[in-house]
Design a protein around this motif. Sequence first.
Motif: not given
Length: 310
Positions: A214-236
């Motif tokens: 599993g890849l972790s670290g700086p490479a996935v930060h923007a991906l994590a932000v996107r996932c959080v954004w999408e879920v909060h936007q749809a299911l606040p």
Amino acid sequence: MTAVDLSTSLAGVTLPNPVMTAAGCAAAGRELEPFLDVAALGGVVTRSVTLDPRAGWPPPRMVETASGVLSGTGLQGPGIGGFLATELPWLVQRQARAVVSIAGESLAEFAELARRVGNSPGVTAVEVNLGWPEDAATGRDPYQASKVVNVVRRDVPRGIPVLAKLAPVVHSVVDVTRAVVKAGADGVVLAHTVPGMAIDRRTLRPALGGVTGGLSGPAVHALAVRCVWEVHQALPDVCVVGVGGVRTGYDALELLLAGASAVQVGTMIFHDPSSPARIVAELEAELSQRNLTRVADVVGRAHRPEGELS
């Protein structure tokens, strides 16, 4: 400097601050004791506990890449019996808020883990690892994920939040979140590591003993932000914990602004074991500098027109 209230709500449980460790990066917290006070963190997420003891995958289990870390441990650990006998009591004695990660290979295993963990004193929350092994479909498929969460929620006492840790790829993370919440999850952890592989420069063979990891670290930060954004936007109204590449207080703030109520620090711990405590202090400074007095006022703020911060 403006005084800041760092407390946050994790699915109804109040934490003194929103910074936790991430599963698998500090075992059950004991390794961090020389570097920080585990009780001062929002929570300590344990390594994923399995029903039986596991030797794990062959070494090497970790390799650094240009943009992050690939890891594949195979969930080495003492099993639920050893965990409850030694690791959980250590956290309880130090008054840490223990978030116990569990990983099973069948519904029956998840149910047994949920029952034994949920009925043990000192458990703040249960995190359901739906992304192991890395090629498993459970954490990416709404139906499969909801079946696991259903049996866990059934056997974990009410009052102890159940958090589903989801994979960030293939299916819409919103669809999977909606399914696990309907099945009883009190929140989601976004997101799991991304499957990856590396070739060793010297041997010209796979760099990890388990071949993939599993890849972790700086490479996935923007991906994590996107996932959080999408879920909060749809299911606040759904509680979200953000994890992925958190290295600084601003990284943590970014996830909070996107919609997370708490964040987890993982790979950074390998470089700087004191980093979770440092990030708490940096987050407080980031908020104070912007005259923001409460974490609760920041969660999801980037979604609002007035969300721009200097």
